[in-house]
Scaffold this active site. Structure first.
Site, PDB file in Angstrom:
ATOM      1  N   ASP A 111       2.132  -3.572 -27.797  1.00  0.00           N
ATOM      2  CA  ASP A 111       3.550  -3.740 -27.499  1.00  0.00           C
ATOM      3  C   ASP A 111       4.095  -4.800 -28.452  1.00  0.00           C
ATOM      4  O   ASP A 111       3.627  -5.947 -28.458  1.00  0.00           O
ATOM      5  CB  ASP A 111       3.697  -4.193 -26.033  1.00  0.00           C
ATOM      6  CG  ASP A 111       4.971  -3.690 -25.396  1.00  0.00           C
ATOM      7  OD1 ASP A 111       6.031  -3.783 -26.059  1.00  0.00           O
ATOM      8  OD2 ASP A 111       4.929  -3.231 -24.246  1.00  0.00           O
ATOM      9  N   ASP A 213       9.401  -3.051 -28.208  1.00  0.00           N
ATOM     10  CA  ASP A 213      10.276  -3.492 -27.131  1.00  0.00           C
ATOM     11  C   ASP A 213      11.732  -3.619 -27.599  1.00  0.00           C
ATOM     12  O   ASP A 213      11.991  -4.214 -28.649  1.00  0.00           O
ATOM     13  CB  ASP A 213       9.775  -4.858 -26.651  1.00  0.00           C
ATOM     14  CG  ASP A 213      10.360  -5.272 -25.321  1.00  0.00           C
ATOM     15  OD1 ASP A 213      10.167  -4.549 -24.338  1.00  0.00           O
ATOM     16  OD2 ASP A 213      11.010  -6.341 -25.270  1.00  0.00           O
ATOM     17  N   GLU A 255      11.504   1.465 -27.999  1.00  0.00           N
ATOM     18  CA  GLU A 255      12.260   1.508 -26.745  1.00  0.00           C
ATOM     19  C   GLU A 255      13.740   1.336 -27.092  1.00  0.00           C
ATOM     20  O   GLU A 255      14.125   0.334 -27.674  1.00  0.00           O
ATOM     21  CB  GLU A 255      11.810   0.383 -25.810  1.00  0.00           C
ATOM     22  CG  GLU A 255      12.465   0.472 -24.447  1.00  0.00           C
ATOM     23  CD  GLU A 255      12.476  -0.853 -23.688  1.00  0.00           C
ATOM     24  OE1 GLU A 255      12.567  -0.827 -22.453  1.00  0.00           O
ATOM     25  OE2 GLU A 255      12.418  -1.929 -24.331  1.00  0.00           O
ATOM     26  N   HIS A 329       6.586   0.561 -16.765  1.00  0.00           N
ATOM     27  CA  HIS A 329       6.455  -0.672 -15.975  1.00  0.00           C
ATOM     28  C   HIS A 329       7.797  -1.245 -15.532  1.00  0.00           C
ATOM     29  O   HIS A 329       7.824  -2.250 -14.831  1.00  0.00           O
ATOM     30  CB  HIS A 329       5.698  -1.703 -16.817  1.00  0.00           C
ATOM     31  CG  HIS A 329       6.473  -2.081 -18.050  1.00  0.00           C
ATOM     32  ND1 HIS A 329       6.719  -1.180 -19.077  1.00  0.00           N
ATOM     33  CD2 HIS A 329       7.097  -3.222 -18.403  1.00  0.00           C
ATOM     34  CE1 HIS A 329       7.450  -1.775 -20.000  1.00  0.00           C
ATOM     35  NE2 HIS A 329       7.687  -3.014 -19.615  1.00  0.00           N
ATOM     36  N   ASP A 330       8.900  -0.664 -15.962  1.00  0.00           N
ATOM     37  CA  ASP A 330      10.234  -1.129 -15.554  1.00  0.00           C
ATOM     38  C   ASP A 330      10.881  -0.196 -14.537  1.00  0.00           C
ATOM     39  O   ASP A 330      11.940  -0.526 -13.986  1.00  0.00           O
ATOM     40  CB  ASP A 330      11.183  -1.180 -16.769  1.00  0.00           C
ATOM     41  CG  ASP A 330      10.789  -2.230 -17.808  1.00  0.00           C
ATOM     42  OD1 ASP A 330      10.176  -3.244 -17.426  1.00  0.00           O
ATOM     43  OD2 ASP A 330      11.110  -2.021 -18.993  1.00  0.00           O
TER      44      ASP A 330
HETATM   45  O1  TEU Z   1      12.850  -3.745 -21.232  1.00  0.00           O
HETATM   46  C1  TEU Z   1      14.179  -3.648 -21.652  1.00  0.00           C
HETATM   47  C2  TEU Z   1      15.157  -3.689 -20.607  1.00  0.00           C
HETATM   48  O2  TEU Z   1      16.320  -3.643 -20.930  1.00  0.00           O
HETATM   49  C3  TEU Z   1      14.702  -3.799 -19.202  1.00  0.00           C
HETATM   50  O3  TEU Z   1      14.884  -5.090 -18.801  1.00  0.00           O
HETATM   51  C4  TEU Z   1      15.476  -2.845 -18.393  1.00  0.00           C
HETATM   52  O4  TEU Z   1      16.818  -2.917 -18.735  1.00  0.00           O
HETATM   53  C5  TEU Z   1      15.415  -3.111 -16.951  1.00  0.00           C
HETATM   54  O5  TEU Z   1      14.122  -3.223 -16.511  1.00  0.00           O
HETATM   55  C6  TEU Z   1      16.026  -1.984 -16.221  1.00  0.00           C
HETATM   56  O6  TEU Z   1      16.816  -2.511 -15.225  1.00  0.00           O
HETATM   57  C7  TEU Z   1      11.916  -4.307 -22.072  1.00  0.00           C
HETATM   58  C8  TEU Z   1      10.599  -4.362 -21.340  1.00  0.00           C
HETATM   59  O7  TEU Z   1      10.174  -3.050 -21.080  1.00  0.00           O
HETATM   60  C9  TEU Z   1      10.762  -5.186 -20.106  1.00  0.00           C
HETATM   61  O8  TEU Z   1       9.612  -5.208 -19.313  1.00  0.00           O
HETATM   62  C10 TEU Z   1      11.110  -6.594 -20.558  1.00  0.00           C
HETATM   63  O9  TEU Z   1      11.391  -7.384 -19.444  1.00  0.00           O
HETATM   64  C11 TEU Z   1      12.321  -6.608 -21.492  1.00  0.00           C
HETATM   65  O10 TEU Z   1      12.260  -5.612 -22.486  1.00  0.00           O
HETATM   66  C12 TEU Z   1      12.394  -7.929 -22.213  1.00  0.00           C
HETATM   67  O11 TEU Z   1      11.337  -8.028 -23.129  1.00  0.00           O
END
Ligand code: TEU
Ligand code: CA
Length: 561
Positions: A111, A213, A255, A329-330
């Site tokens: 990542d 990311d 992403e 994971h989000d």
């Molecule tokens: O996620 C991007 C992101 O925008 C997320 O915070 C998403 O908007 C949210 O979970 C949905 O409500 C990436 C990673 O996948 C996330 O785990 C990180 O927290 C974020 O970037 C910051 O690095």
């Protein structure tokens, strides 16, 4: 009547790549497998499960961040890009993982989190020291606005202003996520070259590529209020490609919450030399509430879901490439969000997998999805660990919402749903740890766990293994032309995939009801039942009865009468 076509073998315009036929498995290391009883998953834990992953058939593992980090955002806040967090292990453990995975035909995807660092990264420590610091320009500093407030109204994804005042120098720094995740200044060529150097250092260690990311944010024009999709985004990515992985045969996936089918071609089009593919979230955000966003999700609307997924299939049919995923994971657990985690758990989990894995693109399985892991129902705020959820709770309560109401939304959409530990067995804490887990295990582990599924041919796990294997065997699944049918039908998802003289028909009932559908002539056929979650289906005619969440795929020859 079937058309008798005998065209020359189709020459797909898309240049073949190894990752077209691959299935990727995402590991959230903190929650995957704990080898030493400290309650936190780690790299030796992953190594211990490589045989499990190999038997599932996946050939790439994407690891969420494993680097040194104060873990404000579970590792998406990096304080040393070239070292491993103590709780996850050592560089030697990592090298061992790469080697052991390679022996099993599996590559490791790291990542890459380079939109921001941790506030404990030495660059930021140096940068914040004084306005004259030699690294001041590594981050984004601005003087207060005329009234002393933040420079502008940009907000953080985790709530509140994206600017924090640093009293030491009287200036604000930008953080599009937590205040402990200051944004790097990509306009500074030194920042970019440091990052490329670091990327090459990892590539030289033998990794299979990167998941990037929030990569759509690196081209931001802060003073114009532009964050996603900024004017120099694609210049930076082309430069990154040239300076790092361009000549290496790796998989890169960006992403990009802002991605549209058009911009996806900018990232992954054949002449662009940027990335292999992006993650798009259009089908995710379309069901968010206009004001409360994901905290008050609307029910899934199948017609809209089909329209969005189909649009992406078509847009990237001849150029570019799709990624395919229901969860990460989000996001909430797929079977809870799109299926029925209680009434038809097994049927709906298999149905969702069937629909996704037989589309065109590279499928991603999020850890635990292969056994149908579900959302968790927490009842008290202290069970949540995620910074986004905790920050949002504070803001929502300040805005007048009760904690109970907030918890209802968090149980549907909070990121911790995906982060409860992997359920390996019916042992205490699901066999994830012998100690006390950093976040509670979903109590359904007693009946929902990997151990009970790997030996059962009718399990969700066995169904995933079958899908992963089918993709390796059938080019029509990898390269076949996608066509959707019954677009406006509210209950079923129907599509065909066609390559040369082979055609794959996929039919899925998205409801908990027994239904009967009418099929157009073109779809009537006999064929080879490829996969199903009820009994095998070898023939479909004018009317078709489907059980709750029934899904199947039928392979037929277009030359046959
Ligand atoms: O996620 C991007 C992101 O925008 C997320 O915070 C998403 O908007 C949210 O979970 C949905 O409500 C990436 C990673 O996948 C996330 O785990 C990180 O927290 C974020 O970037 C910051 O690095
Ligand atoms: Ca551990």
């Amino acid at each position: 009547m079937k058309e008798l076509v005998n065209k020359p073998k189709s020459l797909s315009i898309i240049e073949r790549k190894w990752w077209h036929a691959a299935t990727v498995y995402q590991i959230y290391p903190r929650s995957f497998c704990d080898s030493n009883g400290d309650g936190i998953g780690d790299i030796p834990g992953i190594i211990g499960r490589l045989d499990y992953l190999q038997s599932l058939g996946v050939t790439v593992l994407w690891l969420s961040p494993i680097y040194k980090s104060p873990m404000d955002d579970n590792g998406y806040d990096i304080s040393d890009y070239q070292n491993i967090a103590d709780e996850f292990g050592t560089l030697a453990d990592f090298d061992k993982l790469v080697a052991e995975a390679r022996q099993r035909g599996i590559g490791i995807l790291l990542d890459l989190v380079v939109n921001h660092t941790s506030d404990e990264h030495p660059w930021f420590v140096e940068s914040r020291g004084s306005r004259e610091s030699r690294l001041r320009d590594f981050y984004i500093w601005r003087p207060p606005s005329a009234d002393g407030g933040p420079p502008n109204d940009l907000t953080s994804s985790f709530g509140g202003s994206a600017w924090t005042l640093d009293p030491r120098t009287g200036e604000y720094y930008l953080h599009l996520f937590s205040r402990r995740q200051p944004d790097l200044n990509w306009k500074n060529p030194e920042v970019r070259s440091e990052i490329y150097r670091m990327m090459n250092w990892w590539l030289d260690r033998g990794i299979a590529g990167f998941r990037m990311d929030v990569i759509d944010l690196i081209g931001k024009e802060v003073d114009a209020g532009i964050t996603a999709d900024g004017p120099h985004l694609h210049d930076y990515l082309q430069e990154m490609n040239r300076e790092t992985f361009g000549e290496r045969d790796v998989l890169t996936v960006g992403e990009a919450w802002s991605a549209t089918p058009d911009s996806a071609l900018l990232y992954s089009g054949r002449d662009r030399r940027e990335l292999s593919m992006v993650f798009q979230f259009e089908y995710v955000t379309q069901s968010w509430d206009e004001t409360h966003g994901k905290w008050r999700p609307k029910p899934v609307d199948l017609v809209k879901l089909k329209a969005v997924l189909g649009k992406w299939q078509h847009a990237l049919a001849e150029d570019g490439w799709n990624s395919l995923f229901w969860g990460n994971h989000d996001l909430p657990r797929a079977v809870s969000r799109y299926g029925d985690a209680t009434g038809y758990h097994v049927e709906s989990a298999k149905m969702l997998a069937t629909v996704l894995h037989l589309m065109k693109g590279t499928p991603f399985i999020y850890q635990g999805e292969e056994i149908g892991m579900t959302n968790v129902s927490f009842t008290s705020l202290n069970q949540y660990k995620d910074i986004e959820t905790l920050n949002m709770h504070r803001l929502h309560v300040e805005a007048g919402l009760s904690t109970e109401d907030f918890i209802r939304g968090a149980n549907e959409s909070g990121r911790d749903n995906a982060r409860t530990p992997m359920q390996w067995s019916a042992d205490p804490h699901g066999g994830f740890t012998t100690g006390s887990p950093w976040i509670e295990v979903n109590p359904n582990y007693a009946t929902l766990n990997a151990a009970s599924q790997v030996s059962d041919d009718r399990s969700i796990w066995a169904h995933y293994r079958e899908l992963v294997s089918l993709r390796k065997q059938h080019p029509v699944i990898v390269y076949g032309r996608y066509q959707a049918w019954l677009d406006h039908h509210p209950d079923v998802f129907v599509y065909t995939r066609t390559l040369d003289d082979e055609e794959l028909l996929v039919i899925a009932n998205f409801t908990p009801r027994t239904i009967t559908i009418e099929l157009p002539d073109e779809l009537h056929r006999r064929g080879r039942p490829l996969i199903s979650n009820y009994s095998p289906v070898g023939e479909v005619g004018e009317t078709l009865g489907l059980g709750p969440y029934e899904a199947f795929a039928l392979l037929s020859s277009r030359l046959a009468p």
